[in-house]
Scaffold this active site. Structure first.
Site, PDB file in Angstrom:
ATOM      1  N   TYR A 195      67.955  17.627   4.822  1.00 32.10           N
ATOM      2  CA  TYR A 195      67.647  16.200   5.450  1.00 32.10           C
ATOM      3  C   TYR A 195      67.660  15.011   4.603  1.00 32.10           C
ATOM      4  O   TYR A 195      68.880  14.238   4.870  1.00 32.10           O
ATOM      5  CB  TYR A 195      66.152  16.351   6.104  1.00 32.10           C
ATOM      6  CG  TYR A 195      65.861  15.154   7.056  1.00 32.10           C
ATOM      7  CD1 TYR A 195      66.248  14.946   8.409  1.00 32.10           C
ATOM      8  CD2 TYR A 195      65.256  13.998   6.434  1.00 32.10           C
ATOM      9  CE1 TYR A 195      65.754  13.777   9.187  1.00 32.10           C
ATOM     10  CE2 TYR A 195      65.151  12.962   7.303  1.00 32.10           C
ATOM     11  CZ  TYR A 195      65.354  12.880   8.557  1.00 32.10           C
ATOM     12  OH  TYR A 195      65.106  11.826   9.464  1.00 32.10           O
ATOM     13  N   LYS A 217      70.893  12.435   5.157  1.00 32.29           N
ATOM     14  CA  LYS A 217      70.495  10.971   4.988  1.00 32.29           C
ATOM     15  C   LYS A 217      70.892   9.984   3.883  1.00 32.29           C
ATOM     16  O   LYS A 217      71.127   8.928   3.934  1.00 32.29           O
ATOM     17  CB  LYS A 217      68.885  10.676   5.234  1.00 32.29           C
ATOM     18  CG  LYS A 217      68.598  11.298   6.635  1.00 32.29           C
ATOM     19  CD  LYS A 217      69.106  10.645   7.677  1.00 32.29           C
ATOM     20  CE  LYS A 217      68.327  10.948   8.897  1.00 32.29           C
ATOM     21  NZ  LYS A 217      68.773  10.224  10.199  1.00 32.29           N
ATOM     22  N   ASP A 226      77.318  13.854  22.735  1.00 27.49           N
ATOM     23  CA  ASP A 226      76.810  14.602  21.659  1.00 27.49           C
ATOM     24  C   ASP A 226      77.608  14.053  20.411  1.00 27.49           C
ATOM     25  O   ASP A 226      78.694  14.259  20.290  1.00 27.49           O
ATOM     26  CB  ASP A 226      77.090  16.133  21.913  1.00 27.49           C
ATOM     27  CG  ASP A 226      76.456  17.091  20.745  1.00 27.49           C
ATOM     28  OD1 ASP A 226      76.399  16.549  19.584  1.00 27.49           O
ATOM     29  OD2 ASP A 226      76.295  18.139  21.048  1.00 27.49           O
ATOM     30  N   VAL A 227      76.800  13.630  19.547  1.00 28.05           N
ATOM     31  CA  VAL A 227      77.355  12.924  18.503  1.00 28.05           C
ATOM     32  C   VAL A 227      78.243  13.955  17.589  1.00 28.05           C
ATOM     33  O   VAL A 227      78.964  13.741  16.568  1.00 28.05           O
ATOM     34  CB  VAL A 227      76.507  12.140  17.341  1.00 28.05           C
ATOM     35  CG1 VAL A 227      75.833  10.943  18.226  1.00 28.05           C
ATOM     36  CG2 VAL A 227      75.470  12.896  16.739  1.00 28.05           C
ATOM     37  N   THR A 261      57.190  10.061  17.019  1.00 26.71           N
ATOM     38  CA  THR A 261      58.340  10.203  17.927  1.00 26.71           C
ATOM     39  C   THR A 261      58.269  11.505  18.600  1.00 26.71           C
ATOM     40  O   THR A 261      57.339  12.613  18.119  1.00 26.71           O
ATOM     41  CB  THR A 261      59.656   9.673  17.346  1.00 26.71           C
ATOM     42  OG1 THR A 261      59.979  10.599  16.467  1.00 26.71           O
ATOM     43  CG2 THR A 261      59.554   8.287  16.938  1.00 26.71           C
ATOM     44  N   SER A 319      65.150   8.582  23.626  1.00 28.22           N
ATOM     45  CA  SER A 319      63.689   9.053  23.082  1.00 28.22           C
ATOM     46  C   SER A 319      63.556   8.344  21.825  1.00 28.22           C
ATOM     47  O   SER A 319      64.315   7.373  21.421  1.00 28.22           O
ATOM     48  CB  SER A 319      63.484  10.456  22.699  1.00 28.22           C
ATOM     49  OG  SER A 319      62.474  10.902  22.253  1.00 28.22           O
ATOM     50  N   ASN A 372      71.848   6.187  15.911  1.00 29.88           N
ATOM     51  CA  ASN A 372      70.712   6.435  15.584  1.00 29.88           C
ATOM     52  C   ASN A 372      70.140   7.982  15.979  1.00 29.88           C
ATOM     53  O   ASN A 372      69.304   8.417  15.426  1.00 29.88           O
ATOM     54  CB  ASN A 372      69.821   5.695  16.623  1.00 29.88           C
ATOM     55  CG  ASN A 372      68.483   6.256  16.894  1.00 29.88           C
ATOM     56  OD1 ASN A 372      67.441   6.071  16.076  1.00 29.88           O
ATOM     57  ND2 ASN A 372      68.049   7.010  18.115  1.00 29.88           N
TER      58      ASN A 372
HETATM   59  N1  LIG Z   1      60.400   9.899  13.115  1.00 30.70           N
HETATM   60  C1  LIG Z   1      60.610   9.688  12.048  1.00 30.70           C
HETATM   61  O1  LIG Z   1      59.557   9.953  11.209  1.00 30.70           O
HETATM   62  C2  LIG Z   1      61.912   9.251  11.213  1.00 30.70           C
HETATM   63  C3  LIG Z   1      61.742   8.882  10.076  1.00 30.70           C
HETATM   64  C4  LIG Z   1      62.851   8.286   9.549  1.00 30.70           C
HETATM   65  C5  LIG Z   1      64.160   8.419  10.218  1.00 30.70           C
HETATM   66  N2  LIG Z   1      64.007   8.733  11.401  1.00 30.70           N
HETATM   67  C6  LIG Z   1      65.390   8.731  12.067  1.00 30.70           C
HETATM   68  O2  LIG Z   1      65.301   8.179  13.338  1.00 30.70           O
HETATM   69  C7  LIG Z   1      66.506   8.487  14.394  1.00 30.70           C
HETATM   70  C8  LIG Z   1      65.812   8.564  15.730  1.00 30.70           C
HETATM   71  O3  LIG Z   1      64.814   9.699  15.585  1.00 30.70           O
HETATM   72  P1  LIG Z   1      63.351   9.903  16.373  1.00 30.70           P
HETATM   73  O4  LIG Z   1      62.334   9.865  15.354  1.00 30.70           O
HETATM   74  O5  LIG Z   1      63.432   8.520  17.238  1.00 30.70           O
HETATM   75  O6  LIG Z   1      63.406  11.103  17.071  1.00 30.70           O
HETATM   76  P2  LIG Z   1      63.530  11.674  18.633  1.00 30.70           P
HETATM   77  O7  LIG Z   1      63.616  13.035  18.645  1.00 30.70           O
HETATM   78  O8  LIG Z   1      62.461  11.163  19.518  1.00 30.70           O
HETATM   79  O9  LIG Z   1      64.823  10.955  19.078  1.00 30.70           O
HETATM   80  C9  LIG Z   1      66.019  11.548  18.868  1.00 30.70           C
HETATM   81  C10 LIG Z   1      67.203  11.537  19.805  1.00 30.70           C
HETATM   82  O10 LIG Z   1      68.398  11.954  19.219  1.00 30.70           O
HETATM   83  C11 LIG Z   1      68.961  12.778  20.319  1.00 30.70           C
HETATM   84  N3  LIG Z   1      69.831  13.612  19.643  1.00 30.70           N
HETATM   85  C12 LIG Z   1      69.562  15.008  18.963  1.00 30.70           C
HETATM   86  N4  LIG Z   1      70.790  15.403  18.816  1.00 30.70           N
HETATM   87  C13 LIG Z   1      71.748  14.888  19.070  1.00 30.70           C
HETATM   88  C14 LIG Z   1      73.279  14.939  19.017  1.00 30.70           C
HETATM   89  N5  LIG Z   1      73.555  16.100  18.736  1.00 30.70           N
HETATM   90  N6  LIG Z   1      73.767  14.120  19.920  1.00 30.70           N
HETATM   91  C15 LIG Z   1      73.213  12.886  20.379  1.00 30.70           C
HETATM   92  N7  LIG Z   1      71.866  12.890  20.363  1.00 30.70           N
HETATM   93  C16 LIG Z   1      71.181  13.647  19.897  1.00 30.70           C
HETATM   94  C17 LIG Z   1      67.700  13.504  20.893  1.00 30.70           C
HETATM   95  O11 LIG Z   1      68.065  14.172  22.212  1.00 30.70           O
HETATM   96  C18 LIG Z   1      66.648  12.307  20.962  1.00 30.70           C
HETATM   97  O12 LIG Z   1      66.696  11.953  22.052  1.00 30.70           O
HETATM   98  C19 LIG Z   1      66.770   9.866  13.558  1.00 30.70           C
HETATM   99  O13 LIG Z   1      68.038   9.811  13.052  1.00 30.70           O
HETATM  100  C20 LIG Z   1      65.901  10.355  12.729  1.00 30.70           C
HETATM  101  O14 LIG Z   1      66.371  11.089  11.633  1.00 30.70           O
HETATM  102  C21 LIG Z   1      62.927   9.279  11.925  1.00 30.70           C
END
Ligand SMILES: NC(=O)c1ccc[n+]([C@@H]2O[C@H](COP(=O)([O-])OP(=O)(O)OC[C@H]3O[C@@H](n4cnc5c(N)ncnc54)[C@H](O)[C@@H]3O)[C@@H](O)[C@H]2O)c1
Length: 271
Positions: free
Chosen positions: A150, A154, A59-60, A185, A12, A86
């Protein structure tokens, strides 16, 4: 030739876009996530974009699943050149409302998931003189209100990345840490927090981004190629970080005002 990359949370959002960006360069990809549906879709896009690879559920939180993934990379690719830690989840809520279970959950995925990913893959990265890309967040640097768990997770990812940057220089393993601001996302799907009002506020923030996950993946690709350690994809984020380094008190004051506004809004929604 370096051309093998592993990505967690690749089913995703940003993980998928990173996969597609590297696929366009013809890389071989190991794609992992906790669910299969999103992974298959990412793999389809990867193939259409010119890449190749395999998917594996991981699963991480579970170190044995990460070491199994590292083994699969060794068997199928003969090693790995880049890992992208990620996978992540969203959370929110004021400190007094967050439970200790909320903390454990957040730290287990967003911080320890990255620690475990680095540890499981380090032997392979040492062989290839590869790179680690850790996805943190601007939350690590700015500590916005109503998301302390969070922020801490981070900030831990940034501290881990800085530690590894220093420790791994001699073994020529590169380290990068990415701190995006909010962007759209499916992150909200994983949201955990004490109040629905907070989830709605986070949702609005995700929608407010001037850049997409695909723009961010492209920015990461270019900054990694340039050898940049700390990667801040949002222009506003770069400005805010610069400002905080010069005048942290001003930022704390602004955040305190923001916290008051958020509390007032949450109260008005729940009354
Ligand atoms: N979207 C934002 O605004 C934003 C901002 C800053 C940082 N981030 C970071 O970017 C990264 C990606 O997030 P995103 O925004 O694409 O969200 P997203 O929810 O679209 O994707 C995250 C993915 O991580 C997977 N996931 C969740 N728990 C998991 C686990 N225990 N083991 C393995 N996979 C797992 C989910 O199934 C999902 O596919 C994350 O680390 C998030 O914290 C996102």
């Amino acid at each position: 030739m370096q051309n093998r990359i592993m990505i967690t949370g690749a089913g995703s959002g940003l993980g998928r876009e990173i996969a597609l960006r590297w696929a366009r360069e013809g890389w071989r990809l190991a794609l992992s996530d906790i669910t299969d549906g999103g992974l298959q879709e990412t793999l389809k896009g990867v193939r259409e974009a010119g890449g190749e690879g395999f998917v594996q559920r991981c699963d991480v939180r579970d170190y044995s699943q990460l070491t199994a993934l590292a083994q699969a990379c060794e068997q199928k690719f003969g090693g790995i050149d880049i890992i992208v830690n990620n996978a992540g989840v969203a959370s929110g809520g004021f400190f007094d409302e967050l439970s200790l279970e909320d903390w454990d959950w957040q730290i287990a995925i967003n911080l320890m998931g990255v620690v475990k990913g680095c540890k499981a893959f380090l032997p392979l990265l040492a062989q290839s003189k590869g790179k680690i890309i850790n996805i943190a967040s601007m939350a690590a640097l700015m500590q916005g209100p109503a998301m302390s768990n969070y922020n801490v997770a981070k900030a831990g990812v940034v501290a881990l990345s800085e530690s590894l940057l220093v420790e791994l220089r001699q073994s020529e393993v590169g380290v990068h840490v990415v701190c995006p601001s909010f962007f759209q996302t499916n992150l909200l799907d994983s949201f955990r927090g004490p109040t629905p009002a907070m989830k709605a506020q986070v949702g609005k923030l995700l929608e407010s981004s001037p850049i997409s996950a695909s723009d961010i993946a492209d920015y990461i690709f270019r900054q990694v190629a340039e050898g940049e350690f700390m990667i801040l994809p949002h222009e506003q984020g770069r400005m805010a970080w610069h400002l905080k380094q010069k005048n942290p008190q001003m930022l704390y004051d602004e955040m305190a005002i923001m916290a008051e506004k958020m509390r007032a809004k949450a109260r008005s929604v729940s009354s």
